[in-house]
Write a protein that holds these residues in place. Structure first.
Motif, PDB file in Angstrom:
ATOM      1  N   ILE A  28       0.844  -1.201   0.000  1.00 45.70           N
ATOM      2  CA  ILE A  28       0.000   0.000   0.000  1.00 45.70           C
ATOM      3  C   ILE A  28       0.879   1.251   0.000  1.00 45.70           C
ATOM      4  O   ILE A  28       0.651   2.202  -0.771  1.00 45.70           O
ATOM      5  CB  ILE A  28      -0.940   0.001   1.218  1.00 45.70           C
ATOM      6  N   LEU A  29       1.874   1.269   0.878  1.00 44.49           N
ATOM      7  CA  LEU A  29       2.790   2.410   0.935  1.00 44.49           C
ATOM      8  C   LEU A  29       3.512   2.599  -0.390  1.00 44.49           C
ATOM      9  O   LEU A  29       3.696   3.731  -0.859  1.00 44.49           O
ATOM     10  CB  LEU A  29       3.803   2.200   2.060  1.00 44.49           C
ATOM     11  N   MET A  30       3.924   1.503  -1.005  1.00 45.29           N
ATOM     12  CA  MET A  30       4.633   1.582  -2.280  1.00 45.29           C
ATOM     13  C   MET A  30       3.736   2.168  -3.365  1.00 45.29           C
ATOM     14  O   MET A  30       4.170   3.020  -4.164  1.00 45.29           O
ATOM     15  CB  MET A  30       5.112   0.190  -2.694  1.00 45.29           C
ATOM     16  N   ALA A  31       2.474   1.717  -3.417  1.00 45.86           N
ATOM     17  CA  ALA A  31       1.555   2.232  -4.428  1.00 45.86           C
ATOM     18  C   ALA A  31       1.316   3.730  -4.236  1.00 45.86           C
ATOM     19  O   ALA A  31       1.286   4.499  -5.207  1.00 45.86           O
ATOM     20  CB  ALA A  31       0.231   1.463  -4.368  1.00 45.86           C
ATOM     21  N   MET A  32       1.157   4.162  -2.983  1.00 42.28           N
ATOM     22  CA  MET A  32       0.932   5.584  -2.721  1.00 42.28           C
ATOM     23  C   MET A  32       2.175   6.406  -3.042  1.00 42.28           C
ATOM     24  O   MET A  32       2.070   7.539  -3.531  1.00 42.28           O
ATOM     25  CB  MET A  32       0.511   5.774  -1.260  1.00 42.28           C
ATOM     26  N   ALA A  33       3.366   5.844  -2.771  1.00 45.16           N
ATOM     27  CA  ALA A  33       4.602   6.564  -3.091  1.00 45.16           C
ATOM     28  C   ALA A  33       4.822   6.635  -4.594  1.00 45.16           C
ATOM     29  O   ALA A  33       5.336   7.639  -5.112  1.00 45.16           O
ATOM     30  CB  ALA A  33       5.785   5.877  -2.411  1.00 45.16           C
ATOM     31  N   ARG A  34       4.466   5.591  -5.328  1.00 42.36           N
ATOM     32  CA  ARG A  34       4.568   5.632  -6.784  1.00 42.36           C
ATOM     33  C   ARG A  34       3.716   6.752  -7.371  1.00 42.36           C
ATOM     34  O   ARG A  34       4.088   7.373  -8.371  1.00 42.36           O
ATOM     35  CB  ARG A  34       4.114   4.300  -7.372  1.00 42.36           C
ATOM     36  N   ASP A  35       2.573   6.999  -6.744  1.00 39.28           N
ATOM     37  CA  ASP A  35       1.681   8.050  -7.225  1.00 39.28           C
ATOM     38  C   ASP A  35       2.071   9.428  -6.709  1.00 39.28           C
ATOM     39  O   ASP A  35       1.369  10.404  -6.989  1.00 39.28           O
ATOM     40  CB  ASP A  35       0.240   7.733  -6.820  1.00 39.28           C
ATOM     41  N   GLY A  60      -4.279  12.543   8.383  1.00 38.63           N
ATOM     42  CA  GLY A  60      -4.112  12.204   6.972  1.00 38.63           C
ATOM     43  C   GLY A  60      -4.467  13.343   6.048  1.00 38.63           C
ATOM     44  O   GLY A  60      -3.795  13.563   5.026  1.00 38.63           O
ATOM     45  N   VAL A  61      -5.509  14.094   6.379  1.00 37.02           N
ATOM     46  CA  VAL A  61      -5.890  15.249   5.567  1.00 37.02           C
ATOM     47  C   VAL A  61      -4.767  16.283   5.562  1.00 37.02           C
ATOM     48  O   VAL A  61      -4.443  16.869   4.517  1.00 37.02           O
ATOM     49  CB  VAL A  61      -7.211  15.856   6.094  1.00 37.02           C
ATOM     50  N   LEU A  62      -4.160  16.519   6.715  1.00 33.86           N
ATOM     51  CA  LEU A  62      -3.055  17.480   6.785  1.00 33.86           C
ATOM     52  C   LEU A  62      -1.866  17.015   5.938  1.00 33.86           C
ATOM     53  O   LEU A  62      -1.241  17.815   5.230  1.00 33.86           O
ATOM     54  CB  LEU A  62      -2.625  17.673   8.241  1.00 33.86           C
ATOM     55  N   VAL A  63      -1.554  15.715   6.010  1.00 32.10           N
ATOM     56  CA  VAL A  63      -0.443  15.193   5.212  1.00 32.10           C
ATOM     57  C   VAL A  63      -0.732  15.354   3.727  1.00 32.10           C
ATOM     58  O   VAL A  63       0.148  15.740   2.944  1.00 32.10           O
ATOM     59  CB  VAL A  63      -0.189  13.708   5.557  1.00 32.10           C
ATOM     60  N   TYR A  64      -1.974  15.100   3.341  1.00 25.66           N
ATOM     61  CA  TYR A  64      -2.327  15.238   1.923  1.00 25.66           C
ATOM     62  C   TYR A  64      -2.254  16.693   1.466  1.00 25.66           C
ATOM     63  O   TYR A  64      -1.731  16.991   0.384  1.00 25.66           O
ATOM     64  CB  TYR A  64      -3.727  14.685   1.681  1.00 25.66           C
ATOM     65  N   VAL A  65      -2.783  17.596   2.290  1.00 26.06           N
ATOM     66  CA  VAL A  65      -2.821  19.005   1.895  1.00 26.06           C
ATOM     67  C   VAL A  65      -1.412  19.580   1.750  1.00 26.06           C
ATOM     68  O   VAL A  65      -1.115  20.303   0.790  1.00 26.06           O
ATOM     69  CB  VAL A  65      -3.644  19.815   2.917  1.00 26.06           C
ATOM     70  N   PHE A  66      -0.530  19.233   2.680  1.00 28.31           N
ATOM     71  CA  PHE A  66       0.796  19.852   2.694  1.00 28.31           C
ATOM     72  C   PHE A  66       1.844  19.053   1.930  1.00 28.31           C
ATOM     73  O   PHE A  66       2.930  19.569   1.657  1.00 28.31           O
ATOM     74  CB  PHE A  66       1.262  20.070   4.135  1.00 28.31           C
ATOM     75  N   TYR A  67       1.556  17.791   1.580  1.00 31.09           N
ATOM     76  CA  TYR A  67       2.535  17.013   0.823  1.00 31.09           C
ATOM     77  C   TYR A  67       1.924  16.316  -0.386  1.00 31.09           C
ATOM     78  O   TYR A  67       2.324  16.558  -1.527  1.00 31.09           O
ATOM     79  CB  TYR A  67       3.217  15.971   1.718  1.00 31.09           C
ATOM     80  N   GLY A  68       0.971  15.435  -0.146  1.00 36.16           N
ATOM     81  CA  GLY A  68       0.457  14.599  -1.225  1.00 36.16           C
ATOM     82  C   GLY A  68      -0.113  15.370  -2.393  1.00 36.16           C
ATOM     83  O   GLY A  68       0.152  15.053  -3.563  1.00 36.16           O
ATOM     84  N   ARG A  69      -0.891  16.420  -2.117  1.00 37.81           N
ATOM     85  CA  ARG A  69      -1.531  17.188  -3.186  1.00 37.81           C
ATOM     86  C   ARG A  69      -0.496  17.844  -4.088  1.00 37.81           C
ATOM     87  O   ARG A  69      -0.676  17.910  -5.307  1.00 37.81           O
ATOM     88  CB  ARG A  69      -2.442  18.246  -2.558  1.00 37.81           C
ATOM     89  N   ARG A  70       0.595  18.313  -3.505  1.00 43.31           N
ATOM     90  CA  ARG A  70       1.599  19.040  -4.282  1.00 43.31           C
ATOM     91  C   ARG A  70       2.541  18.106  -5.030  1.00 43.31           C
ATOM     92  O   ARG A  70       3.056  18.468  -6.090  1.00 43.31           O
ATOM     93  CB  ARG A  70       2.403  19.950  -3.351  1.00 43.31           C
ATOM     94  N   HIS A  71       2.779  16.929  -4.479  1.00 39.07           N
ATOM     95  CA  HIS A  71       3.739  16.009  -5.085  1.00 39.07           C
ATOM     96  C   HIS A  71       3.069  14.905  -5.897  1.00 39.07           C
ATOM     97  O   HIS A  71       3.752  14.003  -6.395  1.00 39.07           O
ATOM     98  CB  HIS A  71       4.617  15.370  -3.999  1.00 39.07           C
TER      99      HIS A  71
END
Length: 651
Positions: free
Chosen positions: A369-376, A614-625
């Protein structure tokens, strides 16, 4: 029909996050960026295509059908069955315990059917996260992936904490374990550390790092020992029952002492004993023949678990009346009442083997799961690295094992066990919704790298009959017709008839999209009303009526309209096809939502804290990367033309 085209200088239209956006007006769309980020969807198997092979190392294609059976059965049959039969029989089902397991198994099979289709269509690592990212959008996929991280971490820690007491019983009691492995309380603190649990987690982590084929082989051996113990319980227990006349069924209260409601309540409790088959789907990328082996592995492992559960239930209830069962050690106590004291050691060994197998099943999926999310791009690339020798995500596995070991060592995570169910049930619900979307409104836009934008504008989109027939009316996020040409009347007037109705493909997709939304809202209202007995009668009946109306109307509409023809070419073909669509996914959504609502306010409060992080992680990292942050969306037909003209791989 003659093909016509529009000059790229006159109109260069790109698809960005599911909306038609003119590149000259892109600056005026910034206010929608946040919403678009949540609904943007990735390409099918984007982690496996040739274009990405230079950036992502692939997992080993080493698993076959027997490996999947070992993973599915080992992850599903935990030590709970050795305890659950006593609690459920005493409090809910009585002699009808086997029927409770049967109903729960059928309910779990609904989710298994949905998993079987999606795993064979999209055979990549990530399981429900991967399917939701393709069919629903990035926002929902992120929340599912984040919830699954919590599920597998706490699940592994809970299982590890349960091994040491059972292991101590084999050696004669808690005081018989070596001091270095025994539980100790830290002076001055109300913390009981469990070194044995932490050591077992590290051992399992090291085994998983050696290779997926080696670890699944070891899990198969452990699972086989557990299954043989259950077979012993069934055979020896049946002999004793026939010898004594099945005393547990010779009761004046009959087979349903708590009524049908009690049996159904027991089904809701034992449903969680079937959680684990989704671990098979998380390993899809490592299966040699996913179209054949994944559906078989999911289905047969669930069937085998259901049969074992039911046969054990029939025997144990027959040995001892349900009201006389020991709620903590029902199976051992049942044999002890018939003079077979030594069976307790064998049954305890089976419980230890079941827990060890379940521990492997809890830690195995999370690195993928972590690998798939990191690939994206939603998590750091650290988690996407695959060891060249073992071809497993070693760094993600070590991180997962370390976190689970720390929790198992310091915390009594039994109070957090309810949080494990949230991730699973939410994933089950979204997988069922993804099946409906795949069948009726499959994504018709393909994300391409922004580096290809000039090529996209330079390659003309020929409006031949084949392109238009596959694309007319396929946009559900915009009311505009996504064409790069001037369609003639024969194309626009193309209709399909059903039950005497004449409806365009565009309107059919819109109607299907609204119907799926109504079904989800209706299922939630019905589940909430069924669980909230303290609501005023008028309000309950009103909400139930509204929910039933929405659910029924959505079901009728989806049953009457045709499924989208694009579903045949979406994803890999030749795999399992979920039957009874739309009825089966709708029932699956209803059951899972009902179980989610009944988890309790305390569980939801704790889960909400994790999801907020999780929302904070997405807003400050996942959304931008995110790998889709600068993606350009084009229609499938246009993408095919770009691929043919430039040799770019889109499959």
């Amino acid at each position: 029909m003659s093909a016509r085209k529009i000059s790229p200088k006159r109109c260069c239209v790109v698809y960005e996050m599911g909306f038609m956006v003119d590149t000259q007006k892109e600056g005026g769309e910034h206010q929608w960026n946040c919403i678009r980020n949540l609904v943007r969807r990735k390409q099918v198997d984007s982690s496996n295509d040739k274009a990405d092979s230079h950036h992502h190392q692939q997992l080993a294609k080493a698993l076959t059908f027997p490996h999947l059976i070992a993973v599915g059965v080992g992850s599903t049959i935990g030590a709970g069955v050795y305890i659950l039969v006593g609690t459920v029989a005493r409090e809910h089902s009585g002699p009808a315990l086997a029927f409770s397991f049967l109903i729960a198994g059928v309910s779990a099979a609904l989710s298994a059917f949905c998993y079987a289709e999606l795993s064979s269509r999209f055979p990549s690592a990530g399981s429900a996260y991967h399917y939701s990212y393709i069919c629903i959008g990035e926002g929902v996929a992120w929340l599912i992936g984040w919830a699954l991280i919590l599920e597998y971490t706490i699940g592994g820690s809970t299982v590890a904490r349960g091994i040491s007491p059972n292991l101590a019983m084999i050696f004669g009691g808690e005081d018989c374990l070596p001091a270095i492995l025994a539980r100790h309380q830290i002076p001055g603190l109300d913390i009981v550390v469990d070194p044995c649990a932490a050591v077992l987690v590290f051992i399992v982590t090291a085994l998983l790092c050696t290779g997926v084929k080696e670890s699944t082989f070891a899990q198969g051996i452990i699972t086989t020992v557990n299954v043989f113990v259950m077979i012993f319980v069934i055979v020896a227990g049946s002999y004793l029952c026939f010898k004594t006349g099945w005393p547990g069924y010779q009761l004046p209260s009959g087979y349903f002492p708590y009524g049908v409601d009690g049996m159904l309540a027991g089904s809701a409790t034992v449903f969680f004993a079937y959680i684990g088959f989704d671990s098979v789907a998380s390993m899809a990328e490592e299966v040699k023949n996913p179209q054949r082996d994944l559906p078989l592995g999911i289905g047969l492992s669930l069937l085998l678990c259901c049969l074992l559960y039911m046969m054990v239930s029939v025997v144990i209830v027959g040995l001892v009346p349900y009201y006389a069962m020991d709620p903590d050690t029902p199976i051992s106590s049942a044999f002890a009442t018939h003079g077979i004291q030594w069976a307790a050691y064998l049954i305890t060994l089976g419980a230890v083997m079941a827990l060890c197998s379940a521990l492997m099943g809890s830690i195995l999926p999370q690195p993928r799961i972590l690998m798939a999310m990191a690939r994206d791009g939603l998590l750091p690339s650290f988690f996407s690295e695959v060891n060249q020798r073992t071809q497993v995500p070693v760094k993600g596995t070590i991180t997962t094992g370390f976190c689970a070991a720390v929790l198992a060592f310091f915390m009594d995570v039994s109070q957090l066990a309810g949080m494990v169910s949230v991730g699973t049930l939410v994933a089950f619900t979204m997988v069922a919704i993804s099946v409906l979307i795949l069948r009726y409104v499959p994504p018709d836009e393909v994300p391409l790298p922004s580096s290809l934008q000039e090529r996209i504008c330079s390659v003309p989109f020929l409006c031949n009959e084949e392109n238009l027939s596959s694309h007319v009316g396929t946009s559900i996020s915009s009311g505009k017709q996504p064409l790069l040409c001037e369609p003639d009347d024969s194309t626009v007037e193309k209709k399909e008839a059903r039950w005497g109705w004449v409806i365009s493909k565009e309107n059919r997709r819109k109607l299907a999209g609204w119907s799926i939304m109504f079904i989800c809202i209706g299922n939630f209202l019905i589940s909430y009303v069924a669980s909230s007995l303290l609501l005023p009668g008028l309000l309950r009946y009103s909400l139930c009526g509204v929910g039933g109306l929405l659910l029924l109307s959505g079901l009728i509409v989806l049953s009457c309209i045709d499924q989208d023809d694009a579903r045949h070419s979406f994803g890999h073909s030749g795999g399992f096809i979920c039957p009874l669509v739309p009825l089966l996914p709708i029932l699956c959504i209803l059951i899972n939502m009902y179980l989610l609502v009944n988890l309790g306010a305390g569980t939801w409060a704790r889960v909400s804290v994790w999801l907020f992080i999780g929302v904070l992680v997405y807003v400050f990292y996942g959304r931008r990367h995110s790998s889709l942050a600068d993606a350009v969306y084009v229609t499938t037909a246009h993408a095919d033309e770009i691929g043919r003209s430039s040799g770019y791989s889109l499959a």
